[in-house]
Every structure is written in C-alpha cells, then in structure tokens.
Motif scaffolding. Structure first.
Motif, short mmCIF file in Angstrom:
data_model
loop_
_atom_site.label_atom_id
_atom_site.label_comp_id
_atom_site.label_asym_id
_atom_site.label_seq_id
_atom_site.Cartn_x
_atom_site.Cartn_y
_atom_site.Cartn_z
N ASP A 85 -0.95 1.91 1.08
CA ASP A 85 0.15 1.33 0.78
C ASP A 85 1.04 1.08 -0.88
O ASP A 85 1.91 1.49 -1.03
CB ASP A 85 -0.25 -0.48 0.86
N ARG A 86 0.02 1.90 -1.91
CA ARG A 86 0.83 1.92 -3.43
C ARG A 86 1.13 3.14 -3.23
O ARG A 86 2.72 2.78 -3.22
CB ARG A 86 0.60 1.01 -4.10
N CYS A 87 0.75 4.12 -2.41
CA CYS A 87 1.23 5.61 -2.74
C CYS A 87 2.64 5.28 -1.89
O CYS A 87 3.28 5.89 -1.94
CB CYS A 87 0.18 6.33 -1.86
N PRO A 117 -8.96 13.58 2.88
CA PRO A 117 -7.39 14.38 2.80
C PRO A 117 -6.69 13.97 4.20
O PRO A 117 -5.65 13.61 4.23
CB PRO A 117 -7.64 15.86 3.22
N LEU A 118 -7.81 12.70 4.56
CA LEU A 118 -6.68 11.99 6.11
C LEU A 118 -6.45 10.43 5.79
O LEU A 118 -6.14 9.86 6.48
CB LEU A 118 -8.12 12.14 7.21
N SER A 119 -6.78 10.42 4.25
CA SER A 119 -5.90 9.05 3.41
C SER A 119 -4.83 8.84 3.74
O SER A 119 -3.71 9.79 3.76
CB SER A 119 -7.04 8.88 2.20
N ARG A 120 -4.74 7.55 3.54
CA ARG A 120 -2.41 7.45 3.65
C ARG A 120 -2.62 7.77 2.38
O ARG A 120 -1.16 8.31 2.73
CB ARG A 120 -2.49 5.76 4.41
N THR A 121 -2.66 7.89 1.00
CA THR A 121 -2.71 7.98 -0.35
C THR A 121 -2.48 9.58 0.56
O THR A 121 -1.12 9.88 0.31
CB THR A 121 -3.77 7.38 -0.96
N GLN A 178 8.45 10.91 -7.80
CA GLN A 178 7.87 12.18 -6.84
C GLN A 178 5.44 11.56 -7.02
O GLN A 178 5.68 11.06 -8.35
CB GLN A 178 7.55 12.94 -7.87
N VAL A 179 5.10 11.32 -6.01
CA VAL A 179 3.64 10.98 -6.27
C VAL A 179 2.45 12.22 -6.25
O VAL A 179 2.76 12.39 -5.51
CB VAL A 179 3.95 9.90 -5.04
N ILE A 180 1.66 12.14 -6.70
CA ILE A 180 0.96 12.91 -7.07
C ILE A 180 -0.47 12.23 -6.92
O ILE A 180 -0.99 11.20 -6.93
CB ILE A 180 0.48 13.72 -7.97
#
Ligand code: PTJ
Length: 252
Positions: free
Chosen positions: A168-170, A187-191, A179-181
């Motif tokens: 959610d936060r990502c 690798p399958l997470s929503r983040t 821009q988000v790192i």
C-alpha cells in the motif's frame, strides 16, 4: 548473543535471526516482524543467499537514482533497524546527502523513539520521526500509520528507498510522483512490482553493495547516470528473480 560458530553452514542466517530476536527484546521489532523475516529467509535460501546479477543491476540503477536525487530519503521500520542498523549507519557516514526516517506499520511513539535512539547509538545522526514534528504531512491514499511523513524527510523527498515495505505504501509513494526503490526478497510482492527499482536481495547484503556503488558514482557524470537509468528494465529484474527462485540453487 548465543555462540554461533563461524563454521556453522547457516551461521550468517542464524546471526540475522539473532539480530531480530534482540530487536524484539529491545522493543525495536514486533512479533509480526519475526514472521516477515521468516518469509524473506525462505526466499533468500532459494536464491542461494547471494547477491545475484539482477540484484547488482538494480543496485546500480538505485545508486544512479540516489546520486541524481535532490532529496533522497531511506525509511526504516522495526525489522530494518534491528537487522541493518549498522549497515545504515555506515551508509549514512559515507553518504551524508542521504536522510533517514522512521516509518512504522505498528506505530507506537515508544517504539519509534527506541528505533531512533538505537540508530543514533550506532552513529546515525538526525534520524527523522514524523511524530517529533509539529507539522507532520500525510501521504494521500494510505490509511495506516505509514501515511505520516516528516516535513523535512519523505514529505519533501523525490527519491525514497523502502526496504521491507508493504504494498500500500509503495503504491501511494509511486502515485505521489516520487521515485521508489524497494529492497524486498519477494519479487512477486506488490512492493517489488510497483517500485521503479526493485532490489531483490537480502537487506544486510544489499546495503554494502549500494554503499560501494554510491561511492563510485560520486565522480560519474550525470549523463552517464541518466543513461544507466534509461537502460534499466525493472520488469526484467523481477522476471530474472522469479526465474532464479523457481530454478533453485540446490541443496546446501
Ligand atoms: O516495524 P513495522 O511495524 O513497520 O513492521 C515491519 C514489517 C516487516 C513487520 C512489515 O512491514 C511487514 O509485515 O512487512 P511484510 O508485508 O511482511 O513485507 C516484508 C517483505 O520483506 C516480504 O516480502 C519479505 O519477503 C521481505 N523480507 C523479509 N526479510 C527481508 C526481506 N527482504 C529483504 N531482506 C530481508 N532481510
């Protein structure tokens, strides 16, 4: 700390567990944090507990983004502080442009205070906590405690590093134009799927590699860094990571 011999085949992994257990005892981490760690540990096992080429590529892209950033901020939750406080302090010491902000899902003022004190005890000065500001800012589109931002930190950041983050936060940070790192072993997470750059690697292994890249990139011309970012393909990173996990690395 219990005495884990260096010769133990799982020494590194067991030491990370101990950092978290200590973090729980010291009021940095929550019980849920232990469960979150177990998920990451299982994925790291399948990745062979190595920083693989797709993670190196993502770290190089992250370094370019952070070097070009106007206001880069790294956020820390309870797991991040307990696991990687020392690595964060080293990063801060080498790269004073980076700001650090505590951001908690299970927020209590006491836990935030303990995390700030713990990180500062390791030498990381000026860790931000939104609750210490009279004017915290709210990230739109988020209901959890993670919506709060310090006005000198994430609120004014153009690039945010979110290790071990919830989706959610990502998503809300991406929607806000930042821009988000991400640093996330799944690798399958929503983040991982929403971030611009997803470092699929164990946090305490990835941070020293990022530290080295940031040092090298100090002298890099901005056009070179922009070129690196243009050539970077995060979808390919995630695909390679899934492939590595599905392929496995055999018995250890
Ligand atoms: O301290 P709080 O209250 O803010 O809570 C922090 C946790 C971690 C409990 C909270 O953010 C949480 O529940 O996270 P999730 O949704 O379980 O996501 C954590 C992600 O990080 C998962 O995808 C894990 O696979 C991954 N992960 C866990 N340990 C590591 C990791 N990734 C990199 N390095 C690790 N050591």
């Amino acid at each position: 700390m219990s005495d884990i011999p260096d010769s133990h085949p799982r020494a590194a992994s067991l030491r990370l567990r101990e950092r978290l257990v200590e973090g729980l005892r010291d009021g940095l981490t929550t019980e849920s944090g232990l469960i979150a760690h177990g998920r990451g540990e299982a994925l790291d096992y399948l990745l062979g507990e190595h920083t693989l080429p797709f993670a190196e590529r993502a770290i190089a892209a992250a370094s370019a983004l952070l070097t070009l950033a106007r206001r880069p901020v790294i956020t820390a939750n309870g797991n991040v502080a307990a696991l990687a406080g020392r690595e964060l302090a080293a990063l801060a010491g080498h790269h004073p442009r980076l700001a650090f902000e505590v951001n908690l899902f299970h927020y209590t003022p006491e836990r935030a205070r303990r995390i700030v004190a713990y990180l500062e005890g390791l030498g990381l000065r000026g860790v931000l906590d939104w609750a210490s500001s009279p004017n915290p800012v709210t990230l739109p589109g988020l209901d959890s405690s993670r919506r709060h931002m310090h006005p000198d930190g994430v609120a004014v950041a153009d690039v945010v590093v979110v290790p071990l983050e919830d989706g959610d936060r990502c998503e809300a940070l991406v929607a806000s134009g930042r821009q988000v790192i991400a640093i996330d072993l799944n690798p399958l997470s929503r983040t991982a799927c929403r971030a611009h750059v997803s470092i699929v690697d164990e946090l305490t292994r990835a941070l020293p590699v990022l530290d080295r890249h940031l040092t090298e990139d100090r002298a890099a011309p901005p056009e070179q860094l922009r070129g690196r970012l243009e050539g970077y393909d995060n979808a390919q990173t995630l695909q390679d990571a899934v492939h590595a996990i599905r392929g496995g690395f055999g018995e250890r």
